[in-house]
Design a protein around this motif. Structure first.
Motif: not given
Length: 268
Positions: A186-190, A196-197
């Motif tokens: 997520t830090s690379f691709d918000p 994920v859900p």
């Protein structure tokens, strides 16, 4: 003679003559097992044929049944005879059956790959020390959250789009987890957090990976698990290993502990 198919995957299930040893006759009353230097034993009616049944394929109850059926002139106590032969070094006793320590779980798409793992890791444990979870595509995260909370070591294996991802190997309280991997991605691709859900949805995906890659991934997964069971540090502990179809296509990457991940509470 016992069938070669009676011993699955070549496993030694019962008493076995010393590998490479011939059963020879020294004289009218004496047999010799092996020649280096060999073990001499007094011959008894039917003993030679009993010795030739000792190829390791028959557990003792089945061996006793085969002797009673096929060697009726052997009237000595079979257990006592085997005990003496083991003490003399002519026969190898079967190894103690290992206590299962690993369970392999899989989704509907990956049963064949899971079978490779079970062949290497043995029968499933009822209360496993380690769980291997195999999925086609990204797995539902809820299963892993339960394992983290229960303190059970686990290794995700993802059969993906052209590659296999092994790890991170999670030892709760010691290493990063799948949630930490999600935080890193997520830090690379918000937008990853929104994906994920959706992994919770049940689906049936075809596995189109080449057989050589699947065999390599299975061998590596087994190696990682056995490393942990030996008390050593597997290379995928807190890391992911991505395997591709080309020779040497392997990418090992660290997964740092995520500050907001619940697994950090166990490590505190």
């Amino acid at each position: 003679m016992p069938s070669d198919s009676s011993s699955p995957a070549g496993r030694v299930l019962g008493p076995q003559l010393l590998p490479g040893a011939l059963v020879l006759r020294r004289d009218a009353r004496t047999l010799q097992i092996g020649t280096g230097p060999g073990v001499t034993i007094r011959d008894r009616p039917g003993l030679g044929r009993v010795l030739r049944l000792l190829d390791g394929s028959l557990p003792l109850p089945l061996l006793a049944r085969a002797v009673a059926r096929d060697v009726p002139d052997f009237t000595d106590d079979l257990t006592d005879t085997l005990t003496r032969l083991v003490a003399a070094g002519a026969v190898i006793a079967p190894p103690a059956e290992p206590v299962p320590r690993v369970a392999v779980r899989h989704d509907r798409s990956t049963s064949q790959f899971a079978r490779l793992l079970r062949d290497g890791l043995g029968p499933p444990a009822i209360e496993p020390e380690v769980e291997v979870l195999v999925s086609a595509g990204e797995p539902a995260r809820s299963t892993f959250e339960v394992l983290v909370a229960a303190g059970i070591a686990h290794l995700p294996v993802v059969l993906g789009e052209g590659r296999v991802r092994i790890g991170p190997f999670v030892v709760p309280g010691t290493s990063s987890c799948l949630g930490c991997l999600d935080a890193l991605l997520t830090s690379f691709d918000p937008a990853w957090a929104a994906l994920v859900p959706q992994f919770e949805r049940t689906r049936l995906l075809p596995v189109g990976l080449p057989p050589r890659l699947l065999l390599q991934a299975a061998a590596e997964t087994i190696n990682q698990v056995e490393c942990l069971l030996r008390g050593q540090r597997p290379s995928t502990l807190g890391r992911t290993l991505a395997l591709g179809p080309e020779h040497g296509d392997a990418d090992l990457r660290a997964v740092p502990l995520a500050g907001a991940c619940s697994c950090g509470l166990l490590a505190a």
